[in-house]
Design an enzyme around this catalytic site. Structure first.
Site, PDB file in Angstrom:
ATOM      1  N   ASP A  34    -146.202  50.675  47.041  1.00 17.28           N
ATOM      2  CA  ASP A  34    -146.474  50.130  48.114  1.00 17.28           C
ATOM      3  C   ASP A  34    -147.223  51.449  48.439  1.00 17.28           C
ATOM      4  O   ASP A  34    -148.088  51.214  49.390  1.00 17.28           O
ATOM      5  CB  ASP A  34    -145.888  49.201  49.017  1.00 17.28           C
ATOM      6  CG  ASP A  34    -145.769  47.950  48.663  1.00 17.28           C
ATOM      7  OD1 ASP A  34    -146.236  47.802  46.948  1.00 17.28           O
ATOM      8  OD2 ASP A  34    -145.101  47.473  48.898  1.00 17.28           O
ATOM      9  N   ASP A  38    -151.366  51.814  49.303  1.00 16.83           N
ATOM     10  CA  ASP A  38    -151.789  52.300  49.989  1.00 16.83           C
ATOM     11  C   ASP A  38    -152.585  53.942  49.821  1.00 16.83           C
ATOM     12  O   ASP A  38    -153.349  53.896  50.754  1.00 16.83           O
ATOM     13  CB  ASP A  38    -150.604  52.161  51.752  1.00 16.83           C
ATOM     14  CG  ASP A  38    -150.089  51.159  51.619  1.00 16.83           C
ATOM     15  OD1 ASP A  38    -150.947  49.793  51.346  1.00 16.83           O
ATOM     16  OD2 ASP A  38    -149.161  51.080  52.292  1.00 16.83           O
ATOM     17  N   SER A  83    -156.457  39.068  55.930  1.00 16.15           N
ATOM     18  CA  SER A  83    -155.987  40.831  56.003  1.00 16.15           C
ATOM     19  C   SER A  83    -155.698  41.410  57.208  1.00 16.15           C
ATOM     20  O   SER A  83    -156.781  41.099  58.198  1.00 16.15           O
ATOM     21  CB  SER A  83    -156.286  40.793  54.626  1.00 16.15           C
ATOM     22  OG  SER A  83    -155.280  41.499  54.089  1.00 16.15           O
ATOM     23  N   LEU A  84    -155.303  42.302  57.023  1.00  7.36           N
ATOM     24  CA  LEU A  84    -155.620  43.983  58.156  1.00  7.36           C
ATOM     25  C   LEU A  84    -155.872  44.468  57.598  1.00  7.36           C
ATOM     26  O   LEU A  84    -155.220  45.078  56.705  1.00  7.36           O
ATOM     27  CB  LEU A  84    -154.250  43.339  58.514  1.00  7.36           C
ATOM     28  CG  LEU A  84    -153.304  42.021  59.335  1.00  7.36           C
ATOM     29  CD1 LEU A  84    -151.300  42.499  59.476  1.00  7.36           C
ATOM     30  CD2 LEU A  84    -153.764  41.839  60.471  1.00  7.36           C
ATOM     31  N   GLU A 117    -145.223  43.592  66.826  1.00  4.23           N
ATOM     32  CA  GLU A 117    -144.242  42.650  65.801  1.00  4.23           C
ATOM     33  C   GLU A 117    -144.010  43.480  64.646  1.00  4.23           C
ATOM     34  O   GLU A 117    -145.128  44.276  63.504  1.00  4.23           O
ATOM     35  CB  GLU A 117    -144.660  41.476  65.289  1.00  4.23           C
ATOM     36  CG  GLU A 117    -145.241  40.171  66.242  1.00  4.23           C
ATOM     37  CD  GLU A 117    -146.413  39.202  65.778  1.00  4.23           C
ATOM     38  OE1 GLU A 117    -145.658  39.198  64.630  1.00  4.23           O
ATOM     39  OE2 GLU A 117    -146.857  38.628  66.886  1.00  4.23           O
ATOM     40  N   LYS A 119    -143.819  44.437  60.789  1.00  6.02           N
ATOM     41  CA  LYS A 119    -144.357  44.238  59.631  1.00  6.02           C
ATOM     42  C   LYS A 119    -143.186  43.943  58.194  1.00  6.02           C
ATOM     43  O   LYS A 119    -142.811  45.437  57.837  1.00  6.02           O
ATOM     44  CB  LYS A 119    -145.123  44.750  59.255  1.00  6.02           C
ATOM     45  CG  LYS A 119    -146.255  44.502  58.240  1.00  6.02           C
ATOM     46  CD  LYS A 119    -147.051  45.612  58.008  1.00  6.02           C
ATOM     47  CE  LYS A 119    -148.416  45.090  56.979  1.00  6.02           C
ATOM     48  NZ  LYS A 119    -147.385  45.082  55.340  1.00  6.02           N
ATOM     49  N   ASP A 121    -141.638  43.671  54.948  1.00  5.13           N
ATOM     50  CA  ASP A 121    -142.324  43.883  53.736  1.00  5.13           C
ATOM     51  C   ASP A 121    -141.830  42.574  52.530  1.00  5.13           C
ATOM     52  O   ASP A 121    -140.658  42.953  51.617  1.00  5.13           O
ATOM     53  CB  ASP A 121    -141.899  45.267  53.151  1.00  5.13           C
ATOM     54  CG  ASP A 121    -142.412  45.778  52.247  1.00  5.13           C
ATOM     55  OD1 ASP A 121    -143.474  44.929  51.527  1.00  5.13           O
ATOM     56  OD2 ASP A 121    -141.703  46.768  51.160  1.00  5.13           O
ATOM     57  N   TYR A 226    -144.387  33.903  62.212  1.00  9.12           N
ATOM     58  CA  TYR A 226    -145.104  35.052  63.011  1.00  9.12           C
ATOM     59  C   TYR A 226    -146.568  34.248  63.570  1.00  9.12           C
ATOM     60  O   TYR A 226    -147.534  34.976  64.676  1.00  9.12           O
ATOM     61  CB  TYR A 226    -145.142  36.156  62.851  1.00  9.12           C
ATOM     62  CG  TYR A 226    -146.125  36.639  61.458  1.00  9.12           C
ATOM     63  CD1 TYR A 226    -147.187  35.800  60.717  1.00  9.12           C
ATOM     64  CD2 TYR A 226    -144.753  36.985  60.445  1.00  9.12           C
ATOM     65  CE1 TYR A 226    -147.875  36.018  59.776  1.00  9.12           C
ATOM     66  CE2 TYR A 226    -144.791  36.850  59.181  1.00  9.12           C
ATOM     67  CZ  TYR A 226    -146.613  36.517  58.486  1.00  9.12           C
ATOM     68  OH  TYR A 226    -146.602  37.068  57.603  1.00  9.12           O
ATOM     69  N   LYS A 294    -151.475  43.467  67.641  1.00  9.20           N
ATOM     70  CA  LYS A 294    -152.274  42.450  67.904  1.00  9.20           C
ATOM     71  C   LYS A 294    -152.995  42.455  69.092  1.00  9.20           C
ATOM     72  O   LYS A 294    -151.639  41.954  70.124  1.00  9.20           O
ATOM     73  CB  LYS A 294    -151.180  40.814  67.474  1.00  9.20           C
ATOM     74  CG  LYS A 294    -151.209  40.662  65.487  1.00  9.20           C
ATOM     75  CD  LYS A 294    -150.451  38.987  65.671  1.00  9.20           C
ATOM     76  CE  LYS A 294    -149.592  39.163  64.474  1.00  9.20           C
ATOM     77  NZ  LYS A 294    -149.327  38.155  63.955  1.00  9.20           N
ATOM     78  N   LYS A 318    -148.994  51.673  59.502  1.00 10.36           N
ATOM     79  CA  LYS A 318    -147.986  51.990  58.559  1.00 10.36           C
ATOM     80  C   LYS A 318    -146.974  53.309  58.867  1.00 10.36           C
ATOM     81  O   LYS A 318    -147.794  54.477  59.250  1.00 10.36           O
ATOM     82  CB  LYS A 318    -149.108  52.313  57.089  1.00 10.36           C
ATOM     83  CG  LYS A 318    -149.592  51.235  56.496  1.00 10.36           C
ATOM     84  CD  LYS A 318    -148.825  49.818  56.334  1.00 10.36           C
ATOM     85  CE  LYS A 318    -148.875  49.074  54.880  1.00 10.36           C
ATOM     86  NZ  LYS A 318    -149.154  49.253  53.985  1.00 10.36           N
ATOM     87  N   CYS A 412    -145.020  88.525  33.951  1.00 13.03           N
ATOM     88  CA  CYS A 412    -145.166  88.396  35.539  1.00 13.03           C
ATOM     89  C   CYS A 412    -145.768  88.618  36.000  1.00 13.03           C
ATOM     90  O   CYS A 412    -146.596  89.575  36.184  1.00 13.03           O
ATOM     91  CB  CYS A 412    -143.454  89.363  35.451  1.00 13.03           C
ATOM     92  SG  CYS A 412    -143.401  89.265  37.154  1.00 13.03           S
ATOM     93  N   CYS A 415    -144.757  91.471  38.924  1.00 12.33           N
ATOM     94  CA  CYS A 415    -144.834  93.667  38.914  1.00 12.33           C
ATOM     95  C   CYS A 415    -145.648  93.479  36.802  1.00 12.33           C
ATOM     96  O   CYS A 415    -145.322  94.788  36.565  1.00 12.33           O
ATOM     97  CB  CYS A 415    -143.491  93.546  38.276  1.00 12.33           C
ATOM     98  SG  CYS A 415    -142.011  92.933  37.163  1.00 12.33           S
ATOM     99  N   CYS A 430    -138.242  86.838  34.877  1.00  8.24           N
ATOM    100  CA  CYS A 430    -138.953  88.418  34.492  1.00  8.24           C
ATOM    101  C   CYS A 430    -137.992  89.431  34.531  1.00  8.24           C
ATOM    102  O   CYS A 430    -136.781  89.115  34.616  1.00  8.24           O
ATOM    103  CB  CYS A 430    -139.305  88.741  36.100  1.00  8.24           C
ATOM    104  SG  CYS A 430    -139.841  90.980  36.003  1.00  8.24           S
ATOM    105  N   CYS A 435    -139.025  93.898  39.993  1.00 12.88           N
ATOM    106  CA  CYS A 435    -139.666  93.614  40.542  1.00 12.88           C
ATOM    107  C   CYS A 435    -139.565  93.358  42.239  1.00 12.88           C
ATOM    108  O   CYS A 435    -138.420  92.419  42.398  1.00 12.88           O
ATOM    109  CB  CYS A 435    -139.723  92.028  39.822  1.00 12.88           C
ATOM    110  SG  CYS A 435    -140.848  90.770  40.453  1.00 12.88           S
TER     111      CYS A 435
END
Length: 670
Positions: A34, A38, A83-84, A117, A119, A121, A226, A294, A318, A412, A415, A430, A435
């Site tokens: 997720d 996001d 949706s939010l 509140e 969230k 999942d 909720y 909210k 988030k 390298c 060097c 190397c 070095c």
């Protein structure tokens, strides 16, 4: 990014989203986390904000959810499900608060009350009751049409079948699976050689969508509630004017409400809750991925209304993700203290796990081939706590054709010496032991926390000392004076005193730390401890034969050869003599080992533990008499696995070594 490049990037993200959403919503088999989803969506929104002419109706930012599955009856929602908008920082929370006030035509300094509140999942659901009796459960689907999953949801014990009042009501909530139940479900799947679930949310969705309700009844699904979708005027005898009152009314009807909700008088009080919620996250028995903020006043909510896809009166804060997407802008090679060349990806900066990441290790050429990484790729990076970020996946569908294949250098990069790769090894090295890069990395290692642990002497200060010719190797550190430090940038009188005192304190060091600080190839912290406990003095280690070294537990022929060769190199012996001459004193290792409930048992740790740091876990094992090893073998009794385990887990599974997750380990050492 030019306008034409932005157009291509937007289309690539949308194409990638179609694959992600199909796997997530339709197949219940997510291909990315997720957090990755996001991250891509956040990037897309920023690009569309900058170039609104490229916004199309099929953009992920213009829709609420995925399509409903075809195997269940489709149900049109009585009202569209909202949706939010996601926010990822408190600055964005403040912007949300400012938008609310502008839309309500309120002064910028007027306080707005908010309810917060956790969230959850889980799987967003609508629950319909007639005359107080449970009638139907419908998934959110695309926000307009969902699926009837009443037959499985009815088996969930925390979904009331009869309310305490005979009301007609439609409520919103979340179906989820507790973490312990998720772990038990996946263990059973592993035992039965069945496919396991990717995460608890995926397990809950898969369970709700079972055709046979008996399957759901045998799995531990739970629910929190909720929101109320029914017009409040249709709920007789109850005047509800706030989100807080909504939650209290839900509880009075017999709905289970997650108890950590809070009410705040202004947006600045909300900040404290966000911090507390992230700390609380680790102690909960269910997954949360943020906090829902909210507007508390329902009249304000009605005035604010919604856009085509989101409500204006709420936002989803988030938590800092441990995964994100970004672009590899370049791949450069670093040279370590043993000469190993490590390719490092230079990234377009991105926020992961609460910090900005601009680099990630690619480990070696074989890992680059395994991942099929190219310069210019869009990749998934993963970071847990203080662990160095890793690239875990390439989103190949987002390639434009401009990506470049990376090749290891022939010499390298520091060097210019030859690069060698021994048979059977993945690392390029190397060949020049002198070095500059190797010497610098050896210094960093020497003063590190698990070695001499010289407080205040980090890489930047060491680089200053090297550039000023005040030190050439670690032995020179112990003859530094306050006058040497005074002319250097960053060194006031007090800071110079502090560093000189820290160096003086570090002169007294245990034998295991001294051995580890030497930076002998293949000798890590555990091998250093084994050598110290076996030989007890540095002199005995210096004079040990190959046979003597191989007699040390967990020291095989390769490690023994490495130790033997190091102590027979004249320059290394000279370096030890200089350390001792400059006042370094090595404490004699104790002859006896601790005994306890873990005596005789060998442990290997891999991955990141939540309850302990790696050092704390090792100390706990040693305190109970257990032994630690850096590699898995048939002699290993337990491999303790945390988040993001490495190849040690694969080897343990092949050898049949017992694997402990963090909870099992905690029970063992309790």
């Amino acid at each position: 990014m030019t306008k034409s490049e932005a157009k291509i990037r937007i289309q690539k993200i949308k194409d990638q989203f179609r694959d992600i959403d199909y796997a997530y919503f339709i197949l219940d088999a997510p291909i990315v986390s997720d957090a990755v989803r996001d991250s891509l969506k956040h990037e897309l929104k920023l690009l569309e904000d900058q170039y609104p002419e490229f916004i199309t109706s099929d953009s992920p930012t213009q829709r609420i959810g995925g399509k409903a599955l075809g195997k269940f009856a489709k149900v049109k929602h009585s009202i569209p499900k909202y949706s939010l908008d996601d926010v990822f920082s408190f600055d964005e929370v403040l912007e949300f608060d400012a938008r609310v006030k502008r839309f309500l035509d309120l002064p910028a300094d007027q306080d707005i009350a908010y309810t917060c509140e956790l969230k959850i999942d889980g799987l967003n659901m609508t629950f319909i009751y007639k005359n107080g009796l449970f009638e139907r459960a419908v998934t959110r689907g695309d926000g307009l049409v969902g699926e009837d999953v009443t037959h499985t949801v009815k088996t969930v014990g925390s979904v009331p079948l009869k309310l305490k009042q005979p009301v007609d009501i439609e409520v919103g909530g979340e179906i989820f699976m507790p973490l312990k139940s998720f772990e038990a479900l996946n263990k059973a799947a592993l035992k039965n050689q069945e496919e396991s679930f990717a995460n608890p949310r995926n397990a809950a969705a898969g369970t709700v969508r079972q055709l046979d309700p008996a399957v759901a009844a045998n799995r531990d699904l739970q629910a929190f509630f909720y929101s109320i979708f029914t017009p409040l005027a249709n709920l007789p005898g109850k005047k509800i004017t706030s989100q807080l009152a909504t939650l209290e009314f839900l509880q009075s009807l017999g709905f289970r409400v997650e108890k950590h909700f809070s009410h705040f008088q202004n947006i600045y009080e909300v900040k404290k809750f966000l911090v507390q919620a992230e700390k609380l996250r680790q102690s909960l028995d269910f997954q949360i991925d943020g906090v829902v903020i909210k507007v508390n006043d329902l009249n304000f909510q009605a005035c604010l209304g919604r856009t085509a896809k989101c409500v204006r009166w709420a936002a989803a804060y988030k938590f800092a993700a441990e995964e994100a997407t970004t672009i590899i802008e370049d791949i450069q090679v670093q040279v370590g203290r043993t000469g190993v060349l490590t390719p490092v990806a230079h990234l377009k900066p991105v926020s992961v796990a609460g910090s900005t990441v601009s680099r990630a290790t690619l480990h070696n050429e074989d890992e680059i081939r395994r991942l099929n990484v190219k310069i210019g790729d869009t990749v998934v990076i993963q970071k847990a706590g203080d662990v160095i970020p890793d690239i875990v996946k390439v989103l190949e569908k987002m390639r434009t054709g401009r990506e470049c294949v990376f090749h290891m250098p022939k010499v390298c990069p520091v060097c210019g010496s030859a690069i060698v790769r021994k048979d059977g090894e993945v690392a390029y090295r190397c060949a020049n032991k002198n070095c500059y890069a190797q010497q610098r990395e050896k210094l960093y290692h020497f003063v590190s926390r698990r070695a001499f642990d010289i407080d205040g002497l980090g890489p930047k200060i060491l680089d200053q000392l090297l550039a000023s010719d005040l030190i050439k190797d670690a032995a020179d550190i112990f003859i530094l004076t306050k006058d040497d430090l005074a002319p250097l940038e960053r060194f006031a009188e007090k800071s110079a005193d502090n560093l000189i005192n820290a160096i003086a304190t570090a002169r007294h060091v245990s034998l295991p730390r001294f051995i580890f600080a030497l930076g002998i190839r293949n000798v890590g912290e555990e091998t250093a401890l084994d050598l110290a406990h076996h030989f007890h003095t540095l002199e005995k280690i210096k004079s040990a034969s190959l046979e003597d070294l191989q007699a040390v537990p967990d020291v095989g022929p390769v490690v023994a050869e490495s130790i033997f060769q190091w102590f027979h190199e004249p320059n290394n012996l000279k370096f030890i003599d200089q350390l001792l001459a400059h006042g370094v004193k090595i404490e004699k290792a104790a002859h006896e080992l601790t005994t306890g409930k873990l005596t005789g048992q060998t442990f290997v740790l891999t991955g990141t533990l939540e309850s302990f740091s790696r050092e704390e876990a090792k100390a706990k094992i040693r305190a109970l008499g257990g032994e630690l090893s850096e590699s898995v073998s048939k002699k290993t009794d337990y491999v303790v696995v945390g988040d993001n385990p490495g190849s040690k887990l694969d080897k343990a599974e092949k050898l049949g070594v017992k694997i402990l997750d963090e909870q099992e380990f905690l029970r063992l050492v309790k």
